[in-house]
Scaffold this motif. Structure first.
Motif, PDB file in Angstrom:
ATOM      1  N   LEU A 340       0.819  -1.204   0.000  1.00 22.07           N
ATOM      2  CA  LEU A 340       0.000   0.000   0.000  1.00 22.07           C
ATOM      3  C   LEU A 340       0.855   1.256   0.000  1.00 22.07           C
ATOM      4  O   LEU A 340       1.950   1.280   0.582  1.00 22.07           O
ATOM      5  CB  LEU A 340      -0.910   0.004   1.233  1.00 22.07           C
ATOM      6  CG  LEU A 340      -1.872  -1.179   1.386  1.00 22.07           C
ATOM      7  CD1 LEU A 340      -2.664  -1.055   2.682  1.00 22.07           C
ATOM      8  CD2 LEU A 340      -2.824  -1.252   0.199  1.00 22.07           C
ATOM      9  N   THR A 341       0.367   2.291  -0.647  1.00 21.27           N
ATOM     10  CA  THR A 341       0.977   3.627  -0.562  1.00 21.27           C
ATOM     11  C   THR A 341      -0.056   4.554   0.053  1.00 21.27           C
ATOM     12  O   THR A 341      -1.271   4.351  -0.113  1.00 21.27           O
ATOM     13  CB  THR A 341       1.381   4.143  -1.959  1.00 21.27           C
ATOM     14  OG1 THR A 341       0.225   4.118  -2.819  1.00 21.27           O
ATOM     15  CG2 THR A 341       2.469   3.268  -2.568  1.00 21.27           C
ATOM     16  N   PRO A 342       0.363   5.569   0.794  1.00 22.26           N
ATOM     17  CA  PRO A 342      -0.592   6.467   1.446  1.00 22.26           C
ATOM     18  C   PRO A 342      -1.551   7.098   0.442  1.00 22.26           C
ATOM     19  O   PRO A 342      -1.159   7.472  -0.665  1.00 22.26           O
ATOM     20  CB  PRO A 342       0.307   7.514   2.106  1.00 22.26           C
ATOM     21  CG  PRO A 342       1.608   6.807   2.324  1.00 22.26           C
ATOM     22  CD  PRO A 342       1.761   5.905   1.129  1.00 22.26           C
ATOM     23  N   VAL A 343      -2.816   7.218   0.848  1.00 19.54           N
ATOM     24  CA  VAL A 343      -3.838   7.806  -0.027  1.00 19.54           C
ATOM     25  C   VAL A 343      -3.806   9.332   0.026  1.00 19.54           C
ATOM     26  O   VAL A 343      -4.524   9.989  -0.737  1.00 19.54           O
ATOM     27  CB  VAL A 343      -5.241   7.305   0.366  1.00 19.54           C
ATOM     28  CG1 VAL A 343      -5.338   5.805   0.164  1.00 19.54           C
ATOM     29  CG2 VAL A 343      -5.584   7.689   1.813  1.00 19.54           C
ATOM     30  N   ASN A 344      -2.988   9.867   0.924  1.00 20.10           N
ATOM     31  CA  ASN A 344      -2.862  11.323   1.017  1.00 20.10           C
ATOM     32  C   ASN A 344      -1.439  11.675   1.422  1.00 20.10           C
ATOM     33  O   ASN A 344      -0.573  10.799   1.575  1.00 20.10           O
ATOM     34  CB  ASN A 344      -3.869  11.888   2.022  1.00 20.10           C
ATOM     35  CG  ASN A 344      -3.639  11.354   3.433  1.00 20.10           C
ATOM     36  OD1 ASN A 344      -2.868  10.411   3.635  1.00 20.10           O
ATOM     37  ND2 ASN A 344      -4.295  11.957   4.420  1.00 20.10           N
ATOM     38  N   THR A 345      -1.191  12.952   1.609  1.00 27.46           N
ATOM     39  CA  THR A 345       0.134  13.427   2.016  1.00 27.46           C
ATOM     40  C   THR A 345       0.053  13.983   3.429  1.00 27.46           C
ATOM     41  O   THR A 345      -1.038  14.323   3.930  1.00 27.46           O
ATOM     42  CB  THR A 345       0.629  14.529   1.073  1.00 27.46           C
ATOM     43  OG1 THR A 345      -0.239  15.676   1.210  1.00 27.46           O
ATOM     44  CG2 THR A 345       0.638  14.049  -0.374  1.00 27.46           C
ATOM     45  N   PRO A 346       1.198  14.112   4.114  1.00 25.42           N
ATOM     46  CA  PRO A 346       1.180  14.733   5.442  1.00 25.42           C
ATOM     47  C   PRO A 346       0.601  16.146   5.408  1.00 25.42           C
ATOM     48  O   PRO A 346      -0.112  16.548   6.336  1.00 25.42           O
ATOM     49  CB  PRO A 346       2.658  14.738   5.829  1.00 25.42           C
ATOM     50  CG  PRO A 346       3.252  13.589   5.089  1.00 25.42           C
ATOM     51  CD  PRO A 346       2.523  13.569   3.777  1.00 25.42           C
ATOM     52  N   ALA A 347       0.882  16.875   4.339  1.00 23.76           N
ATOM     53  CA  ALA A 347       0.366  18.247   4.240  1.00 23.76           C
ATOM     54  C   ALA A 347      -1.158  18.247   4.130  1.00 23.76           C
ATOM     55  O   ALA A 347      -1.827  19.098   4.740  1.00 23.76           O
ATOM     56  CB  ALA A 347       0.977  18.926   3.015  1.00 23.76           C
ATOM     57  N   GLU A 348      -1.693  17.293   3.386  1.00 20.02           N
ATOM     58  CA  GLU A 348      -3.154  17.202   3.260  1.00 20.02           C
ATOM     59  C   GLU A 348      -3.791  16.815   4.589  1.00 20.02           C
ATOM     60  O   GLU A 348      -4.872  17.333   4.955  1.00 20.02           O
ATOM     61  CB  GLU A 348      -3.512  16.163   2.183  1.00 20.02           C
ATOM     62  CG  GLU A 348      -3.203  16.649   0.768  1.00 20.02           C
ATOM     63  CD  GLU A 348      -3.373  15.545  -0.264  1.00 20.02           C
ATOM     64  OE1 GLU A 348      -3.616  15.876  -1.438  1.00 20.02           O
ATOM     65  OE2 GLU A 348      -3.246  14.346   0.082  1.00 20.02           O
ATOM     66  N   ALA A 349      -3.132  15.946   5.343  1.00 24.10           N
ATOM     67  CA  ALA A 349      -3.655  15.560   6.656  1.00 24.10           C
ATOM     68  C   ALA A 349      -3.624  16.726   7.627  1.00 24.10           C
ATOM     69  O   ALA A 349      -4.550  16.936   8.412  1.00 24.10           O
ATOM     70  CB  ALA A 349      -2.842  14.383   7.204  1.00 24.10           C
ATOM     71  N   GLU A 350      -2.563  17.512   7.557  1.00 24.44           N
ATOM     72  CA  GLU A 350      -2.436  18.712   8.405  1.00 24.44           C
ATOM     73  C   GLU A 350      -3.546  19.710   8.075  1.00 24.44           C
ATOM     74  O   GLU A 350      -4.162  20.307   8.977  1.00 24.44           O
ATOM     75  CB  GLU A 350      -1.066  19.349   8.172  1.00 24.44           C
ATOM     76  CG  GLU A 350      -0.800  20.602   8.990  1.00 24.44           C
ATOM     77  CD  GLU A 350      -0.455  20.300  10.430  1.00 24.44           C
ATOM     78  OE1 GLU A 350      -0.782  21.136  11.310  1.00 24.44           O
ATOM     79  OE2 GLU A 350       0.134  19.234  10.694  1.00 24.44           O
ATOM     80  N   LYS A 351      -3.854  19.828   6.820  1.00 26.19           N
ATOM     81  CA  LYS A 351      -4.885  20.760   6.364  1.00 26.19           C
ATOM     82  C   LYS A 351      -6.281  20.315   6.809  1.00 26.19           C
ATOM     83  O   LYS A 351      -7.166  21.143   7.114  1.00 26.19           O
ATOM     84  CB  LYS A 351      -4.831  20.881   4.847  1.00 26.19           C
ATOM     85  CG  LYS A 351      -5.789  21.897   4.270  1.00 26.19           C
ATOM     86  CD  LYS A 351      -5.623  21.980   2.761  1.00 26.19           C
ATOM     87  CE  LYS A 351      -6.608  22.972   2.145  1.00 26.19           C
ATOM     88  NZ  LYS A 351      -6.486  23.048   0.665  1.00 26.19           N
ATOM     89  N   ASP A 352      -6.496  18.985   6.872  1.00 25.32           N
ATOM     90  CA  ASP A 352      -7.808  18.442   7.194  1.00 25.32           C
ATOM     91  C   ASP A 352      -8.043  18.267   8.690  1.00 25.32           C
ATOM     92  O   ASP A 352      -9.112  17.771   9.090  1.00 25.32           O
ATOM     93  CB  ASP A 352      -8.001  17.076   6.516  1.00 25.32           C
ATOM     94  CG  ASP A 352      -8.094  17.201   5.013  1.00 25.32           C
ATOM     95  OD1 ASP A 352      -8.416  18.290   4.518  1.00 25.32           O
ATOM     96  OD2 ASP A 352      -7.812  16.181   4.331  1.00 25.32           O
ATOM     97  N   LYS A 353      -7.118  18.665   9.523  1.00 28.38           N
ATOM     98  CA  LYS A 353      -7.262  18.426  10.957  1.00 28.38           C
ATOM     99  C   LYS A 353      -8.466  19.147  11.546  1.00 28.38           C
ATOM    100  O   LYS A 353      -8.904  20.171  11.053  1.00 28.38           O
ATOM    101  CB  LYS A 353      -5.986  18.859  11.683  1.00 28.38           C
ATOM    102  CG  LYS A 353      -5.694  20.341  11.684  1.00 28.38           C
ATOM    103  CD  LYS A 353      -4.396  20.620  12.405  1.00 28.38           C
ATOM    104  CE  LYS A 353      -4.085  22.128  12.406  1.00 28.38           C
ATOM    105  NZ  LYS A 353      -2.805  22.439  13.072  1.00 28.38           N
TER     106      LYS A 353
END
Length: 353
Positions: A340-353
């Protein structure tokens, strides 16, 4: 020295019963030995003529069936299949779970007029097709199909519908098969595909849509083996807990730990009762408690039973509320299946917090 005992019968793993004599009447099981550093040996299962380097038959005695020959050359380990090769097992060293890794090896052969021959002496060769065992271990071929002979009558299985067909093949039936599969759940791709009574291994009958027969050594005789495929691993990604981790906290999609009294029970090969964890997704999630982005595996129960424990590690049974959740990826390691590869990026996760 080598001593062969009962070379006409096979063990449940498909090896002949071969032992090394270590002197004073003591022996060790050859199955527990990798590649020997002594002379190579091969066992024939067909009366064999002797040929010269041009493929011409020599005036020499016919070598009788079931003879084991000590021959020039050495066995060599290989990374990819040859036309003829074999495999040995190396123990995993695991205390509770009995699985072993497969290692391919071969003995060099000579191709004469399109046919393969093993050298058995100076300008002496025999046809490779008459050889059944290399160092007492079954021969594999780099082909898509092989022939099996049924040792007993078998009811044909339709695997796609997961039903017995009601049709039978008689004992002694010779079948050309073009797939060899295992349904082992969550074991590494180099797991040794045992063929004991309790293992789910099947051969597909060539020329049929969905006819399969059991591939256990107790039920089929195979002179030339083909590589097995793990069908479970083709569709499912499995992970196991890293050593020492026996439970994993359950998180929701917002990075919040959902339960204080329920944890995913995690097992690995070093523990009794190993059961693989099937994961569906790899995702970065912002975790409020740590105030940072972390990587998680998403787990959906579906038809794969998950087990849960309390803080003390004692089982608490299943919970219908816990059906779709996340666990920290740092607690697990990849075992088998599509990576598996991540479905998002760390930056996208930070933005969605």
């Amino acid at each position: 020295m080598k001593t062969y005992i009962g070379t006409s019968s096979q063990t449940s793993s498909g090896d002949i019963k071969m032992y090394y004599s270590i002197g004073n009447g003591y022996y060790i099981n050859a199955k527990n030995v990798g590649l020997p550093n002594g002379p190579a040996n091969l066992t024939i299962d067909h009366n064999s003529y002797v040929y010269n380097y041009k493929g011409q038959r020599k005036k020499a005695k016919t070598i009788k069936k079931n003879t084991t020959l000590e021959v020039p050359g050495e066995f060599e380990e290989i990374n990819s299949p040859k036309k003829f090769y074999s495999e040995y097992l190396s123990s995993s060293g695991i205390k509770f779970v009995s699985w072993q890794k497969r290692h391919r090896f071969w003995l060099k052969y000579k191709t004469i007029h399109g046919k393969q021959y093993y050298r058995i002496g100076k300008n002496h060769y025999i046809k490779a097709n008459n050889v059944r065992y290399l160092d007492g271990k079954p021969i594999y071929v780099d082909k898509k199909e092989t022939t099996v002979v049924l040792k007993s009558g078998q009811q044909i299985v339709n695997r796609n519908s997961n039903r017995e067909s009601g049709r039978y093949y008689k004992k002694g039936k010779k079948l050309v098969v073009d797939k060899y599969i295992s349904t082992f759940r969550g074991y590494p791709d180099d797991f040794w595909f045992k063929t004991g009574v309790g293992d789910s291994v099947f051969y597909h009958v060539k020329g049929t849509k969905d006819d399969w027969v059991w591939g256990r050594v107790s039920e089929v005789d195979v002179k030339r083996h083909i590589e097995p495929v793990n069908v479970f691993n083709q569709k499912n990604t499995t992970v196991q807990a890293k050593p020492g981790i026996t439970k994993a906290a359950i998180y929701n999609s917002h990075g919040e730990q959902e339960y204080d009294d329920k944890f995913l029970k995690t097992t690995n090969y070093n523990q009794a009762g190993y059961y693989p964890t099937v994961v569906k997704e790899l995702k970065y999630i912002y975790v409020p408690s740590s105030k940072k982005v972390e990587l998680f595996y998403r787990i959906k129960n579906d038809d794969f039973m998950q087990f849960f424990v309390n803080k003390e590690g004692k089982g608490v049974g299943s919970d219908p509320r816990i059906n779709d959740f996340y666990v920290k990826a740092e607690d697990f390691e990849y075992v088998a299946g599509p990576k598996l590869t991540p479905v998002n990026t760390p930056a996208e996760a930070e933005k969605d917090k």
